[in-house]
Design a protein around this motif. Structure first.
Motif, mmCIF file in Angstrom:
data_model
loop_
_atom_site.group_PDB
_atom_site.id
_atom_site.type_symbol
_atom_site.label_atom_id
_atom_site.label_comp_id
_atom_site.label_asym_id
_atom_site.label_seq_id
_atom_site.Cartn_x
_atom_site.Cartn_y
_atom_site.Cartn_z
ATOM 1 N N GLU A 124 0.917 -1.295 0.151
ATOM 2 C CA GLU A 124 -0.058 0.039 -0.038
ATOM 3 C C GLU A 124 0.792 1.217 0.281
ATOM 4 O OE1 GLU A 124 -4.015 -1.556 2.220
ATOM 5 O OE2 GLU A 124 -2.292 -0.551 3.355
ATOM 6 N N SER A 125 1.861 1.206 0.713
ATOM 7 C CA SER A 125 2.865 2.474 0.788
ATOM 8 C C SER A 125 3.607 2.686 -0.477
ATOM 9 C CB SER A 125 3.863 2.199 1.827
ATOM 10 O OG SER A 125 4.597 1.169 1.472
ATOM 11 N N GLY A 126 3.914 1.646 -1.377
ATOM 12 C CA GLY A 126 4.367 1.912 -2.567
ATOM 13 C C GLY A 126 6.040 1.661 -2.289
ATOM 14 N N LEU A 127 6.521 1.511 -0.997
ATOM 15 C CA LEU A 127 7.977 1.381 -0.423
ATOM 16 C C LEU A 127 8.338 0.069 -0.615
ATOM 17 C CD1 LEU A 127 7.545 3.861 2.261
ATOM 18 C CD2 LEU A 127 7.764 4.452 0.046
ATOM 19 N N THR A 128 8.471 -0.666 -2.129
ATOM 20 C CA THR A 128 8.697 -1.920 -1.989
ATOM 21 C C THR A 128 10.016 -2.193 -2.083
ATOM 22 O OG1 THR A 128 8.449 -1.634 -4.575
ATOM 23 C CG2 THR A 128 6.369 -2.383 -3.057
ATOM 24 N N GLY A 129 10.641 -1.442 -3.008
ATOM 25 C CA GLY A 129 12.070 -1.687 -3.455
ATOM 26 C C GLY A 129 11.814 -2.497 -4.747
ATOM 27 N N TYR A 130 13.226 -3.023 -5.323
ATOM 28 C CA TYR A 130 13.041 -3.438 -6.731
ATOM 29 C C TYR A 130 14.142 -4.457 -6.799
ATOM 30 C CZ TYR A 130 15.911 0.713 -7.103
ATOM 31 O OH TYR A 130 16.856 1.547 -6.921
ATOM 32 N N TYR A 131 14.246 -5.017 -8.095
ATOM 33 C CA TYR A 131 15.117 -5.993 -8.326
ATOM 34 C C TYR A 131 16.299 -5.529 -9.462
ATOM 35 C CZ TYR A 131 13.049 -9.700 -5.372
ATOM 36 O OH TYR A 131 12.613 -10.480 -4.377
ATOM 37 N N PHE A 132 17.384 -5.885 -9.663
ATOM 38 C CA PHE A 132 18.381 -5.700 -10.492
ATOM 39 C C PHE A 132 18.490 -6.956 -11.419
ATOM 40 C CE2 PHE A 132 20.683 -2.121 -8.282
ATOM 41 C CZ PHE A 132 20.023 -1.110 -8.804
ATOM 42 N N ARG A 133 18.769 -7.044 -12.419
ATOM 43 C CA ARG A 133 19.612 -8.256 -13.162
ATOM 44 C C ARG A 133 20.971 -7.771 -13.392
ATOM 45 N NH1 ARG A 133 15.907 -6.984 -17.276
ATOM 46 N NH2 ARG A 133 14.843 -8.509 -16.798
ATOM 47 N N VAL A 134 21.892 -8.465 -13.539
ATOM 48 C CA VAL A 134 23.368 -8.223 -13.746
ATOM 49 C C VAL A 134 23.724 -8.316 -15.116
ATOM 50 C CG1 VAL A 134 25.661 -8.745 -13.003
ATOM 51 C CG2 VAL A 134 23.938 -8.775 -11.315
ATOM 52 N N LEU A 135 24.216 -7.289 -15.753
ATOM 53 C CA LEU A 135 24.706 -7.419 -16.948
ATOM 54 C C LEU A 135 26.107 -7.653 -17.259
ATOM 55 C CD1 LEU A 135 22.570 -4.465 -18.443
ATOM 56 C CD2 LEU A 135 21.954 -6.697 -18.181
ATOM 57 N N LYS A 136 26.805 -7.014 -16.101
ATOM 58 C CA LYS A 136 28.467 -7.303 -16.095
ATOM 59 C C LYS A 136 28.685 -7.602 -14.654
ATOM 60 C CE LYS A 136 32.724 -4.737 -16.868
ATOM 61 N NZ LYS A 136 33.230 -4.638 -15.641
ATOM 62 N N GLU A 137 29.380 -8.941 -14.726
ATOM 63 C CA GLU A 137 29.758 -9.256 -13.168
ATOM 64 C C GLU A 137 30.988 -8.507 -12.916
ATOM 65 O OE1 GLU A 137 30.101 -13.344 -13.967
ATOM 66 O OE2 GLU A 137 28.330 -13.971 -13.654
ATOM 67 N N GLY A 138 31.189 -8.479 -11.301
ATOM 68 C CA GLY A 138 32.358 -7.750 -10.779
ATOM 69 C C GLY A 138 32.250 -7.771 -9.503
ATOM 70 N N TYR A 139 33.135 -6.937 -8.810
ATOM 71 C CA TYR A 139 33.239 -6.695 -7.222
ATOM 72 C C TYR A 139 32.390 -5.222 -7.084
ATOM 73 C CZ TYR A 139 36.358 -10.507 -6.432
ATOM 74 O OH TYR A 139 36.646 -11.512 -6.193
ATOM 75 N N ILE A 140 31.778 -5.031 -5.955
ATOM 76 C CA ILE A 140 31.105 -4.057 -5.142
ATOM 77 C C ILE A 140 31.600 -3.888 -3.863
ATOM 78 C CG2 ILE A 140 29.120 -3.830 -6.862
ATOM 79 C CD1 ILE A 140 27.498 -4.875 -4.579
ATOM 80 N N ALA A 141 31.452 -2.573 -3.454
ATOM 81 C CA ALA A 141 32.118 -2.480 -1.867
ATOM 82 C C ALA A 141 31.096 -1.454 -1.561
ATOM 83 C CB ALA A 141 33.428 -1.935 -1.792
#
Length: 201
Positions: A124-141
């Motif tokens: 109801e709030s619309g504060l759902t978040g969402y999903y990513f698909r990954v187009l290029k693999e790698g590291y994140i920090a």
């Protein structure tokens, strides 16, 4: 996770990390999903929740919530549902990702928060978040910078997609706009193709 005295198998119990992690086409290093029939896969490799939403839920629930409470893999700032569209492409550290669909909260969130109304209130709030698909693999920090590389020309925001799903269910033009976005996840495409067919009967 123990809920009402019973053990519940779930991947929703996320906690912040300080190290770099490798992101593959299907998940972030160290992550996992319990029910692969509705979670995970290339279209839902990374679950995102906007950091700005935490203040709302903390005020409503009257307690501090640790980042990751909503089961997200990434807690991001500046990319709320009305600010990002299905098909938008972003760079996060070495990784290139694309928005695929809104997040649909499940009963595990209600159990994590010990709040039976959680799923409905999030929808109801619309504060759902969402999903990513990954187009290029790698590291994140944690300190990785985020930049938007491209926006889908249809500009169907995550917020608008949520509205079509839960509120404006008979908006034929809106559904057609959403289905015109090539990057829309397979599961959401199937749902809205079925709904459009029913409206055209």
């Amino acid at each position: 996770m123990i809920y009402q005295g019973k053990e519940l198998t779930t991947g929703i119990l996320k906690t912040p990390v300080s190290s770099s992690l490798y992101v593959s086409k299907v998940q972030i290093e160290g992550d996992g999903q319990a029910d692969l029939t509705v979670h995970g896969g290339p279209d839902k490799a990374i679950c995102v929740y906007p950091e700005e939403h935490y203040a709302f839920w903390e005020k409503l629930l009257g307690k501090k919530l640790e980042r990751g409470t909503f089961g997200e893999n990434l807690t991001l700032r500046g990319v709320r549902e009305h600010e990002i569209g299905i098909g938008d492409i972003l760079a996060i550290g070495e990784v290139i990702v694309q928005v695929s669909q809104p997040r649909q909260p499940c009963h595990k969130l209600a159990k994590r928060l010990d709040w039976p109304e959680a799923v409905l209130r999030v929808q109801e709030s619309g504060l759902t978040g969402y999903y990513f698909r990954v187009l290029k693999e790698g590291y994140i920090a944690p300190e990785s910078e985020i930049s938007r590389i491209a926006s889908d020309e249809g500009r169907v925001t995550v917020a608008f997609a949520n509205k079509l799903r839960y509120e404006d269910k008979f908006n034929r033009e809106g559904i057609q706009r959403l289905l015109a976005v090539a990057a829309l996840s397979g599961s959401w495409r199937q749902t809205f193709e079925k709904r459009l067919a029913e409206l055209n009967v």
